[in-house]
Design a protein around this motif. Structure first.
Motif, short mmCIF file in Angstrom:
data_model
loop_
_atom_site.label_atom_id
_atom_site.label_comp_id
_atom_site.label_asym_id
_atom_site.label_seq_id
_atom_site.Cartn_x
_atom_site.Cartn_y
_atom_site.Cartn_z
N ALA A 1 120.93 19.44 78.34
CA ALA A 1 121.92 18.83 79.23
C ALA A 1 122.35 17.45 78.74
CB ALA A 1 121.35 18.73 80.64
N ARG A 2 121.46 16.74 78.04
CA ARG A 2 121.80 15.42 77.52
C ARG A 2 122.79 15.51 76.35
NH1 ARG A 2 120.32 12.04 81.58
NH2 ARG A 2 118.07 12.03 81.95
N PRO B 1 128.28 18.07 71.51
CA PRO B 1 128.98 17.57 72.70
C PRO B 1 130.16 18.47 73.05
CG PRO B 1 128.52 15.76 71.20
CD PRO B 1 128.17 17.02 70.46
N GLY B 2 130.37 18.66 74.36
CA GLY B 2 131.49 19.47 74.83
C GLY B 2 131.20 20.95 74.92
N ALA C 1 114.21 12.86 78.44
CA ALA C 1 113.62 13.88 79.31
C ALA C 1 112.10 13.73 79.24
CB ALA C 1 114.04 15.28 78.86
N PRO C 2 111.56 12.70 79.90
CA PRO C 2 110.12 12.41 79.78
C PRO C 2 109.26 13.64 80.03
CG PRO C 2 111.23 10.70 81.04
CD PRO C 2 112.22 11.81 80.86
N LEU D 1 119.28 12.37 65.34
CA LEU D 1 119.14 11.26 66.28
C LEU D 1 119.58 11.64 67.69
CD1 LEU D 1 118.39 8.32 66.76
CD2 LEU D 1 120.71 7.69 66.07
N ASP D 2 120.66 12.41 67.82
CA ASP D 2 121.12 12.83 69.14
C ASP D 2 120.07 13.67 69.85
OD1 ASP D 2 123.52 11.49 68.84
OD2 ASP D 2 124.59 13.25 68.08
#
Length: 217
Positions: free
Chosen positions: A99-100, A80-81, A35-36, A26-27
């Motif tokens: 980057a997200r 993350p991180g 990011a279209p 999901l992430d």
């Protein structure tokens, strides 16, 4: 409004295709949605933004089919991180998705046109945790410390250990390797202490790594 609706529909179709292939993080899918894809393809190819075909971009480079790009990012397993190095910015699509999910991304490309255009797209999307640099990625990147993940999008003839040495323990790198004149395969190296575990993933389209910065493009 109509273009935005079409993009949502095409993204939904992509999610269904990816889930059929076992990609349901999901992430990751949320990062792809943020990011279209239409922002990263030349205008004349806008209708094919979410297709599985490769799309030509500036400087003789190409944008991987969206299904392939997300499969690669699924294998990269960004958390993350984490600090991520990308060698081969291209359009910046994969950079934007990473980057997200990551803390910080350093992305390099030999072409000034590509890095400049990618920077504009990141700014338009409000992405501020990416450092974009025009640099020669053929011989490693010194003086930048270590990374949790490294993604190389240009192909080498052997696994670039000088990049693997820039991984933290437990970190991993994905890079395409040229197997023969007609075959290239994506490979993952995972670092454990001073040892590396190698895993072959799947076949990959590629452009070979080219040394030196392209000063005229």
């Amino acid at each position: 409004m109509a273009a935005r609706l079409v993009e949502k529909e095409e993204f939904a179709a992509l999610v269904l295709r990816l889930r059929a292939e076992g990609v349901s993080d999901l992430d990751l899918l949320t990062a792809v949605e943020q990011a279209p894809r239409s922002l990263f393809v030349p205008p004349q190819f806008a209708e094919q933004a979410y297709s599985s075909r490769t799309i030509p971009i500036e400087c003789g480079s190409f944008l991987e089919g969206v299904d392939f790009a997300v499969r690669v990012l699924h294998q990269l397993r960004v958390k993350p991180g984490q600090r991520v190095l990308e060698v081969g910015t291209g359009s910046g699509f994969m950079t934007a998705v990473i980057a997200r999910m990551a803390e910080r991304v350093l992305t390099i490309d030999r072409y000034k046109t590509l890095t400049a255009n990618a920077q504009k797209r990141f700014e338009a999307l409000g992405i501020r945790n990416v450092i974009v640099r025009q640099a020669d990625g053929s011989g490693g990147l010194q003086g930048e410390g270590t990374f949790d993940r490294i993604l190389v999008t240009a192909a080498f003839e052997s696994m670039p250990r000088f990049y693997a040495d820039q991984l933290v323990s437990g970190g991993s790198m994905i890079a395409p390797l040229i197997i023969s004149e007609t075959e290239c395969r994506l490979v993952r190296l995972t670092k454990t202490g001073s040892r590396f575990e190698r895993e072959e993933l799947f076949n990959s389209p590629y452009l070979p790594i080219v040394p030196r910065v392209a000063s005229q493009l």
